[in-house]
Design a protein around this motif. Structure first.
Motif, PDB file in Angstrom:
ATOM      1  N   UNK A  64       0.859  -1.192   0.000  1.00 42.00           N
ATOM      2  CA  UNK A  64       0.000   0.000   0.000  1.00 42.00           C
ATOM      3  C   UNK A  64       0.892   1.237   0.000  1.00 42.00           C
ATOM      4  N   UNK A  65       0.657   2.142  -0.936  1.00 41.59           N
ATOM      5  CA  UNK A  65       1.393   3.414  -0.951  1.00 41.59           C
ATOM      6  C   UNK A  65       0.349   4.534  -0.916  1.00 41.59           C
ATOM      7  N   UNK A  66       0.822   5.748  -0.817  1.00 37.96           N
ATOM      8  CA  UNK A  66      -0.119   6.888  -0.758  1.00 37.96           C
ATOM      9  C   UNK A  66      -0.924   7.026  -2.041  1.00 37.96           C
ATOM     10  N   UNK A  67      -0.433   6.413  -3.146  1.00 38.74           N
ATOM     11  CA  UNK A  67      -1.208   6.562  -4.395  1.00 38.74           C
ATOM     12  C   UNK A  67      -1.914   5.259  -4.744  1.00 38.74           C
ATOM     13  N   UNK A  68      -1.950   4.286  -3.807  1.00 37.41           N
ATOM     14  CA  UNK A  68      -2.690   3.057  -4.083  1.00 37.41           C
ATOM     15  C   UNK A  68      -1.839   1.817  -3.849  1.00 37.41           C
ATOM     16  N   UNK A  69      -2.407   0.655  -4.203  1.00 36.45           N
ATOM     17  CA  UNK A  69      -1.752  -0.629  -3.967  1.00 36.45           C
ATOM     18  C   UNK A  69      -1.024  -1.049  -5.236  1.00 36.45           C
ATOM     19  N   UNK A  70       0.243  -1.445  -5.078  1.00 32.94           N
ATOM     20  CA  UNK A  70       1.021  -1.943  -6.225  1.00 32.94           C
ATOM     21  C   UNK A  70       1.535  -3.336  -5.899  1.00 32.94           C
ATOM     22  N   UNK A  71       1.814  -4.101  -6.961  1.00 35.69           N
ATOM     23  CA  UNK A  71       2.306  -5.474  -6.819  1.00 35.69           C
ATOM     24  C   UNK A  71       3.726  -5.553  -7.337  1.00 35.69           C
ATOM     25  N   UNK A  72       4.595  -6.193  -6.557  1.00 33.15           N
ATOM     26  CA  UNK A  72       6.026  -6.267  -6.881  1.00 33.15           C
ATOM     27  C   UNK A  72       6.458  -7.718  -6.850  1.00 33.15           C
ATOM     28  N   UNK A  73       7.383  -8.083  -7.735  1.00 36.66           N
ATOM     29  CA  UNK A  73       7.872  -9.458  -7.802  1.00 36.66           C
ATOM     30  C   UNK A  73       9.391  -9.493  -7.800  1.00 36.66           C
ATOM     31  N   UNK A  74       9.970 -10.233  -6.858  1.00 38.70           N
ATOM     32  CA  UNK A  74      11.425 -10.419  -6.829  1.00 38.70           C
ATOM     33  C   UNK A  74      11.766 -11.586  -7.750  1.00 38.70           C
ATOM     34  N   UNK A  75      12.528 -11.294  -8.803  1.00 38.52           N
ATOM     35  CA  UNK A  75      12.851 -12.320  -9.800  1.00 38.52           C
ATOM     36  C   UNK A  75      13.978 -13.220  -9.301  1.00 38.52           C
TER      37      UNK A  75
END
Ligand SMILES: N[C@H](CCC[C@H](N)C(=O)O)C(=O)O
Length: 276
Positions: free
Chosen positions: A100-111
């Motif tokens: 969750x960030x101030x501009x919304x939810x983002x999805x991150x993937x560690x390759x």
């Protein structure tokens, strides 16, 4: 107070990362400026505060503060360092993380190769979402500066970006035009100023004078905004390799409301403690 921190960098954009998952950490505007100060503090472009969240389906919350103490909506290089941090610190065993960030939810993937891919969400162009004091939405806008008028694209990646095409980033007047664009009255919340040189349809050189931090060696959301504006202008095609002064970021975008995907490095540099 003693503040433990982890110093990190993503393509040369550097961060002080604070683990506030065990106990809340409250820093004043002045304390953040002190930590970010490269002579009297640790030194960083942004300070990242990693926190727990009780939002269903979301793993963490992270807050982003520029070196001038201003809290901002999004940080692309910081998002990758956030993932490296929570994995290396054993705060999660996941490799795909929702934050969750101030501009919304983002999805991150560690390759597997250690690079991190971030789904940055869809770019936004409507001036009100940038915010940019302009009548109607366009692909480019004329921006009057002291003594000259420049042409910029206006793109929001959650945070505001003004992207200008230049012949050569190495001779671009980043130090003089950057601050004028950053604080231009038509950007009531200020803006990040990107200087983009198109090398071919899949490659650019980019320098960014960041809102609240000055020129950095790389800007993740700036790389997204530059690639998006180049694709919009018909000068670029996805994927776009973005050469920054601190490293290479790869941006993919299929246009429209498709999300912008950014891939790049994230490294821990050292651990420390500062008395503030
Ligand atoms: N200076 C930016 C925040 C940091 C963005 C940058 N470091 C990135 O990697 O996206 C702003 O005020 O919107």
């Amino acid at each position: 107070m003693k503040l433990r921190f982890t110093k990190m960098q993503g393509a040369g954009n550097d961060f002080v990362v604070i683990d506030a998952t065990q106990a809340p950490v409250h820093l004043s505007h002045t304390q953040i400026q002190q930590v970010a100060n490269r002579y009297f503090g640790v030194g960083c472009d942004q300070l990242l505060m990693v926190e727990n969240t009780d939002t269903p389906g979301v793993d963490f919350r992270y807050r982003i503060f520029n070196a001038d103490g201003s809290e901002v909506e999004q940080c692309g290089n910081g998002a990758r360092c956030f993932v490296r941090f929570v994995v290396d610190k054993g705060l999660t065993d996941k490799r795909e993380i929702r934050v969750e960030t101030a501009s919304g939810i983002i999805t991150l993937t560690l390759q597997e190769d250690g690079q991190v891919t971030v789904n940055m969400g869809a770019p936004r162009f409507v001036p009100a979402q940038i915010p940019f004091d302009v009548g109607t939405q366009a692909t480019v806008y004329e921006l009057p500066l002291h003594g000259e008028t420049v042409t910029i694209s206006a793109v929001s990646m959650g945070n505001p970006h003004a992207v200008m095409l230049v012949e050569n980033v190495h001779t671009a007047e980043v130090a003089t035009l950057g601050p004028q664009i950053e604080s231009h009255p038509r950007f009531p919340q200020r803006v990040n100023a990107g200087f983009m040189q198109v090398l071919n349809v899949h490659e650019i050189n980019l320098r960014v004078y960041e809102r609240g931090s000055g020129e950095t060696l790389a800007c993740g959301t700036g790389a997204c905004a530059a690639a998006v504006s180049g694709i919009q202008l018909g000068s670029l095609q996805s994927p776009v390799k973005v050469h920054t002064r601190g490293g290479i970021l790869t941006i993919q975008w299929q246009g429209g409301d498709h999300p912008v995907m950014m891939t790049g490095p994230a490294e821990i540099v050292f651990e420390g403690e500062i008395e503030i």
